[in-house]
Structure formats: C-alpha cells, structure tokens
Scaffold this active site. Structure first.
Site, mmCIF file in Angstrom:
data_model
loop_
_atom_site.group_PDB
_atom_site.id
_atom_site.type_symbol
_atom_site.label_atom_id
_atom_site.label_comp_id
_atom_site.label_asym_id
_atom_site.label_seq_id
_atom_site.Cartn_x
_atom_site.Cartn_y
_atom_site.Cartn_z
ATOM 1 N N GLY A 277 0.659 -1.139 0.133
ATOM 2 C CA GLY A 277 -0.094 -0.046 0.015
ATOM 3 C C GLY A 277 0.983 1.258 0.129
ATOM 4 O O GLY A 277 2.135 1.118 0.117
ATOM 5 N N LYS B 3 7.452 -0.452 0.397
ATOM 6 C CA LYS B 3 7.387 -1.258 -0.663
ATOM 7 C C LYS B 3 8.593 -0.707 -1.826
ATOM 8 O O LYS B 3 9.677 -1.645 -2.125
ATOM 9 C CB LYS B 3 6.361 -1.440 -1.578
ATOM 10 C CG LYS B 3 5.833 -0.230 -2.127
ATOM 11 C CD LYS B 3 4.313 -0.560 -2.860
ATOM 12 C CE LYS B 3 3.800 0.790 -3.454
ATOM 13 N NZ LYS B 3 3.544 1.796 -2.259
ATOM 14 N N HIS C 290 12.406 10.171 -3.235
ATOM 15 C CA HIS C 290 12.881 8.989 -3.835
ATOM 16 C C HIS C 290 14.350 9.182 -4.551
ATOM 17 O O HIS C 290 15.065 8.432 -4.370
ATOM 18 C CB HIS C 290 11.827 8.577 -5.149
ATOM 19 C CG HIS C 290 10.907 7.624 -4.467
ATOM 20 N ND1 HIS C 290 10.807 6.334 -4.608
ATOM 21 C CD2 HIS C 290 9.622 8.030 -4.004
ATOM 22 C CE1 HIS C 290 9.599 5.940 -4.044
ATOM 23 N NE2 HIS C 290 8.964 6.774 -3.428
ATOM 24 N N ARG D 1 17.965 7.590 -3.219
ATOM 25 C CA ARG D 1 18.663 6.401 -4.331
ATOM 26 C C ARG D 1 20.379 6.778 -4.293
ATOM 27 O O ARG D 1 20.475 8.018 -4.206
ATOM 28 C CB ARG D 1 18.207 6.470 -5.635
ATOM 29 C CG ARG D 1 16.911 5.916 -5.723
ATOM 30 C CD ARG D 1 16.669 5.814 -7.206
ATOM 31 N NE ARG D 1 16.827 7.188 -7.911
ATOM 32 C CZ ARG D 1 15.540 8.026 -8.156
ATOM 33 N NH1 ARG D 1 14.519 7.615 -8.086
ATOM 34 N NH2 ARG D 1 15.647 8.967 -9.008
#
Length: 185
Positions: free
Chosen positions: A9, A14, A49, A53
């Site tokens: 979700g 995830k 994000h 990374r």
C-alpha cells in the site's frame, strides 16, 4: 534471471524494500521511474525517492513506453528496478488528457491497451534481474467514482498478470516483507 514483483500500500515500505533487493544483487542498478511531477506534492515525492537512491544508480524516466525501457536496459550484468507500475498505469489512463465522467463506463485510451500488452510481453523476454514495484489497491473499500473504480480494477488485473509472469512476489506491509511466491535469495 529473476523477475520480482513487490506489492504494498501507500507508504508501506515497498519502494525501500525493492531498492534494498536491487542493491543486494551486487550488479549495476538501473532505476526506471514512471512518475511525472504534475503538482508540487508529486514533485516532493519524486525528490524524496531521488534523495534516497545512491548517486551511482542510473536513473531513467519513462512515463509511458515501459516495455521499451525494460527491454533496452535489462541485461545479465545489471538489475532493473521499475518504480512503479500503478503510476505508469495512471499515466496511460490519463494519456489522452480527457475528463472522465463520474458515472458510466470508462473507455480506456488506445495507448493504454497497446503499452500494457507490450509490457506484459516484454516481461516474458527480459534477460537479467528485474524488480517491479506496484501498489496493492484492492484491499480497501470500492472507490467512489467510475474512473477510480476503473483504475482499481485495472491495477488489480495488471498486478495479477505481472505476478503470474514473475518468479518471486513479495507483499510489504509496515515495512515488513511477506513472500507470496518464490523464495528469498
């Protein structure tokens, strides 16, 4: 070659889990991002994000032609991480920039059918490690509005078809992975 689908979700962990899996492969990581920064909130999500990374990962932005990008970058010497399939699905759904009605049948754009079919075929042809991230949207109430219901239906169908093509499927909840298919390596 292993294809892995990571489901969860919103804010389930995830993406972070998928990133750890990709990094653990010990290969060059190619990160295919499907998000488009349509507003300030989405820009902030994308930036979050990006900052998480490693800088040495190759970042590829591909909002629509995902099959082409996956086939171009998948190779035995690297791992490709796609984040995420549900954003890609949204891009396809709204690719014609049409206002959808609140009721009635929602017709999908032609590009939706073409790109979806090409992507599912590409999953059968890839060489190398592939990690796919997708939202599990079918565990809540039936969404309000025809376009939201159509999106949830199409996301569920896509997740089922992708899972059938993957050797490994993992569900992430509260940052914890649960293996649904295949073994952890």
């Amino acid at each position: 070659m292993t294809r892995t689908l990571v489901l969860g979700g919103a804010r389930s962990g995830k993406s972070a889990y998928a990133e750890r899996r990709a990094a653990a492969c010990g290969k060059d990581v190619i990160y295919i991002a499907t998000a488009q920064a349509g507003d300030l909130e989405m820009q902030a999500r994308i930036e979050h994000h990006r900052q998480r990374r490693p800088v040495h990962w190759v970042a590829v932005e591909e909002p629509l032609a995902l099959a082409d990008a996956v086939l171009a970058w998948c190779a035995p010497h690297n791992v490709v991480l796609v984040d995420c399939l549900t954003l890609w699905l949204s891009n396809l759904l709204f690719s014609d920039a049409v206002d959808f009605p609140d009721v009635g049948v929602i017709a999908l754009p032609q590009v939706f059918h073409q790109q979806r079919a090409q992507f599912l075929q590409a999953l059968l042809e890839v060489r190398g490690e592939l990690v796919l991230v997708s939202n599990e949207v079918g565990m809540g109430v039936v969404p309000y509005g025809a376009v939201s219901r159509r999106f949830a239906d199409e996301a569920g169908r896509l997740n089922q078809e992708v899972a059938a093509r993957c050797e490994r499927v993992v569900l992430v909840a509260a940052g914890l992975p649960l293996s649904l298919k295949g073994r952890e390596c």
